[in-house]
Design a protein around this motif. Sequence first.
Motif, PDB file in Angstrom:
ATOM      1  N   SER A   1      17.294   0.735 -26.824  1.00  0.00           N
ATOM      2  CA  SER A   1      18.585   0.227 -26.576  1.00  0.00           C
ATOM      3  C   SER A   1      18.819   0.107 -25.122  1.00  0.00           C
ATOM      4  O   SER A   1      18.209   1.371 -24.219  1.00  0.00           O
ATOM      5  CB  SER A   1      19.781   1.208 -26.725  1.00  0.00           C
ATOM      6  N   LEU A   2      19.229  -0.713 -24.233  1.00  0.00           N
ATOM      7  CA  LEU A   2      19.250  -0.980 -22.929  1.00  0.00           C
ATOM      8  C   LEU A   2      20.812  -0.622 -22.650  1.00  0.00           C
ATOM      9  O   LEU A   2      21.581  -1.586 -23.048  1.00  0.00           O
ATOM     10  CB  LEU A   2      18.583  -2.337 -22.395  1.00  0.00           C
ATOM     11  N   ILE A   3      21.152   0.386 -22.017  1.00  0.00           N
ATOM     12  CA  ILE A   3      22.577   0.681 -21.712  1.00  0.00           C
ATOM     13  C   ILE A   3      23.073   0.908 -20.524  1.00  0.00           C
ATOM     14  O   ILE A   3      22.324   1.171 -19.606  1.00  0.00           O
ATOM     15  CB  ILE A   3      22.681   2.470 -22.235  1.00  0.00           C
ATOM     16  N   ASN A   4      24.258   0.095 -20.256  1.00  0.00           N
ATOM     17  CA  ASN A   4      24.709  -0.029 -19.274  1.00  0.00           C
ATOM     18  C   ASN A   4      26.232   0.554 -19.187  1.00  0.00           C
ATOM     19  O   ASN A   4      26.902   0.077 -19.771  1.00  0.00           O
ATOM     20  CB  ASN A   4      24.765  -1.534 -18.412  1.00  0.00           C
ATOM     21  N   GLY A   5      26.556   1.913 -18.660  1.00  0.00           N
ATOM     22  CA  GLY A   5      27.921   2.337 -18.913  1.00  0.00           C
ATOM     23  C   GLY A   5      27.837   3.972 -19.165  1.00  0.00           C
ATOM     24  O   GLY A   5      26.892   4.203 -19.154  1.00  0.00           O
ATOM     25  N   LYS A   6      28.834   4.647 -18.700  1.00  0.00           N
ATOM     26  CA  LYS A   6      28.828   6.188 -18.917  1.00  0.00           C
ATOM     27  C   LYS A   6      28.646   6.429 -20.468  1.00  0.00           C
ATOM     28  O   LYS A   6      29.619   5.879 -21.293  1.00  0.00           O
ATOM     29  CB  LYS A   6      29.848   6.635 -18.244  1.00  0.00           C
ATOM     30  N   ASN A   7      27.804   7.090 -20.774  1.00  0.00           N
ATOM     31  CA  ASN A   7      27.581   7.802 -22.130  1.00  0.00           C
ATOM     32  C   ASN A   7      27.192   9.125 -22.239  1.00  0.00           C
ATOM     33  O   ASN A   7      26.655   9.557 -21.413  1.00  0.00           O
ATOM     34  CB  ASN A   7      26.826   6.763 -22.905  1.00  0.00           C
ATOM     35  N   LYS A   8      27.285   9.718 -23.580  1.00  0.00           N
ATOM     36  CA  LYS A   8      26.863  10.896 -23.628  1.00  0.00           C
ATOM     37  C   LYS A   8      25.907  11.064 -24.971  1.00  0.00           C
ATOM     38  O   LYS A   8      26.871  10.454 -25.823  1.00  0.00           O
ATOM     39  CB  LYS A   8      27.958  11.839 -23.714  1.00  0.00           C
ATOM     40  N   ALA A   9      24.776  11.382 -24.947  1.00  0.00           N
ATOM     41  CA  ALA A   9      23.930  11.227 -26.018  1.00  0.00           C
ATOM     42  C   ALA A   9      23.673  12.639 -26.554  1.00  0.00           C
ATOM     43  O   ALA A   9      23.634  13.709 -25.639  1.00  0.00           O
ATOM     44  CB  ALA A   9      22.594  10.626 -25.675  1.00  0.00           C
ATOM     45  N   GLU A  10      23.809  12.895 -27.824  1.00  0.00           N
ATOM     46  CA  GLU A  10      23.526  14.295 -28.421  1.00  0.00           C
ATOM     47  C   GLU A  10      22.361  13.966 -29.517  1.00  0.00           C
ATOM     48  O   GLU A  10      22.632  13.340 -30.363  1.00  0.00           O
ATOM     49  CB  GLU A  10      24.860  14.794 -28.839  1.00  0.00           C
ATOM     50  N   TYR A  11      21.628  15.093 -29.500  1.00  0.00           N
ATOM     51  CA  TYR A  11      20.638  15.177 -30.637  1.00  0.00           C
ATOM     52  C   TYR A  11      19.997  16.662 -30.570  1.00  0.00           C
ATOM     53  O   TYR A  11      20.106  17.204 -29.549  1.00  0.00           O
ATOM     54  CB  TYR A  11      19.365  14.190 -30.619  1.00  0.00           C
ATOM     55  N   ALA A  12      19.949  17.242 -31.916  1.00  0.00           N
ATOM     56  CA  ALA A  12      19.385  18.465 -31.910  1.00  0.00           C
ATOM     57  C   ALA A  12      20.393  19.511 -31.326  1.00  0.00           C
ATOM     58  O   ALA A  12      21.718  19.565 -31.405  1.00  0.00           O
ATOM     59  CB  ALA A  12      18.130  18.748 -31.675  1.00  0.00           C
ATOM     60  N   ASP A  13      19.901  20.233 -30.394  1.00  0.00           N
ATOM     61  CA  ASP A  13      20.579  21.180 -29.588  1.00  0.00           C
ATOM     62  C   ASP A  13      20.718  20.689 -28.027  1.00  0.00           C
ATOM     63  O   ASP A  13      21.092  21.563 -27.138  1.00  0.00           O
ATOM     64  CB  ASP A  13      20.075  22.690 -29.668  1.00  0.00           C
ATOM     65  N   LYS A  14      20.613  19.341 -27.747  1.00  0.00           N
ATOM     66  CA  LYS A  14      20.592  18.847 -26.679  1.00  0.00           C
ATOM     67  C   LYS A  14      21.410  17.899 -26.173  1.00  0.00           C
ATOM     68  O   LYS A  14      21.866  17.401 -27.257  1.00  0.00           O
ATOM     69  CB  LYS A  14      19.187  18.125 -26.255  1.00  0.00           C
ATOM     70  N   VAL A  15      22.104  17.782 -24.975  1.00  0.00           N
ATOM     71  CA  VAL A  15      23.059  16.837 -24.789  1.00  0.00           C
ATOM     72  C   VAL A  15      22.568  15.964 -23.547  1.00  0.00           C
ATOM     73  O   VAL A  15      22.040  16.819 -22.572  1.00  0.00           O
ATOM     74  CB  VAL A  15      24.312  17.328 -24.471  1.00  0.00           C
ATOM     75  N   VAL A  16      22.446  14.897 -23.175  1.00  0.00           N
ATOM     76  CA  VAL A  16      22.067  14.076 -22.154  1.00  0.00           C
ATOM     77  C   VAL A  16      23.265  13.263 -21.652  1.00  0.00           C
ATOM     78  O   VAL A  16      24.053  12.487 -22.407  1.00  0.00           O
ATOM     79  CB  VAL A  16      21.046  13.136 -22.688  1.00  0.00           C
ATOM     80  N   ASP A  17      23.577  13.131 -20.403  1.00  0.00           N
ATOM     81  CA  ASP A  17      24.549  12.335 -19.655  1.00  0.00           C
ATOM     82  C   ASP A  17      24.037  11.225 -19.159  1.00  0.00           C
ATOM     83  O   ASP A  17      23.099  11.344 -18.455  1.00  0.00           O
ATOM     84  CB  ASP A  17      25.489  13.292 -18.860  1.00  0.00           C
ATOM     85  N   ILE A  18      24.267   9.990 -19.853  1.00  0.00           N
ATOM     86  CA  ILE A  18      24.061   8.723 -18.991  1.00  0.00           C
ATOM     87  C   ILE A  18      25.086   8.444 -18.049  1.00  0.00           C
ATOM     88  O   ILE A  18      26.044   7.977 -18.410  1.00  0.00           O
ATOM     89  CB  ILE A  18      23.769   7.733 -20.264  1.00  0.00           C
ATOM     90  N   LYS A  19      24.575   8.068 -16.756  1.00  0.00           N
ATOM     91  CA  LYS A  19      25.379   8.038 -15.570  1.00  0.00           C
ATOM     92  C   LYS A  19      25.970   6.502 -15.580  1.00  0.00           C
ATOM     93  O   LYS A  19      27.080   6.249 -15.301  1.00  0.00           O
ATOM     94  CB  LYS A  19      25.335   8.523 -14.504  1.00  0.00           C
TER      95      LYS A  19
END
Length: 309
Positions: free
Chosen positions: A65-83
């Motif tokens: 995935s090529l992502i353009n926009g603010k997103n929050k990704a969650e997997y297992a015990d981790k969270v990633v902020d896509i600015k």
Amino acid sequence: MDTITVKQFYKDVFGGNCPILDNFLDENNNKDIGHFNVFSIADLYTNCTNKSNMSYNRRTYYKISLINGKNKAEYADKVVDIKEHAILFATPKVPYKYIPQDDNQSGHFCIFTKDFLAKSKSGLVLDELPIFKPNGEFIYEINAKQYKDIEHVFEKMHEEITSDYAFKYDLLRNYVIELIHYGQKLTPIASEENNLNASARISTLFIELLERQFPIESPTQSIQLKTATDYAYNLGVHVNHLNKVLKEITGKTTTEIISSRITQEAKILLKQTTWNVSEIAFSLGFEEVAHFSNFFKKSTQLSPLSYRK
């Protein structure tokens, strides 16, 4: 592991009311060479119902995935902020979701099966690549120039998939490989632990991974994840932590939950199929029939044949 059509996969992910898929997808356009397709996020986000939680919950497909926009990704015990800009490499072994933080979403993504790249002469083994390792990081922040570079590859994918060129899927494989190599040169976005929701999320993803192993539909099919360690590895957590979380939430250990689900499937196969006990044992991950018989008897107080009768 079972296989579903690309169309059904995306109807499940984006909701049943997604008319763009009916016009865009051709079920037969890549028959017998593995599934591949490419999509515009903006088009799907505009036309489909399930926008708020873009989960990836089917076990057959890899996704870039090529992502353009603010997103929050969650997997297992981790969270990633896509600015702003990111590229995400998803393996069917690791369930995750990314949640749009606003309505200004665009970009592209492609999906493909392992069979699709198996036709390539590159020699790549997907599950051995760093970006597809189950316990690795798989979301990469990119700048505006990198976004344009990657977007150009996706634009070529869109153009090629609708062409009449007889060897278009050879080209599309090359584009996928180009994206993989591009991604492996990048640095993953640092993830943060989210202790508030981590336990519930790990528990949910564990159950999802467990259910992905079933139903068993052929005696030649065998479950891929067999032990607590297997599940912990795919979730990217320590097996002791997984066991602690599940014990707190369900009152049962990881092994107890796995064993219960295998017993449930064994009962179904014994009652609803004509497979012999050896075939059922193999499909449920037992190397020896005796081990399966002992396991089943310990769980049900009956031998497999006695239960069938």
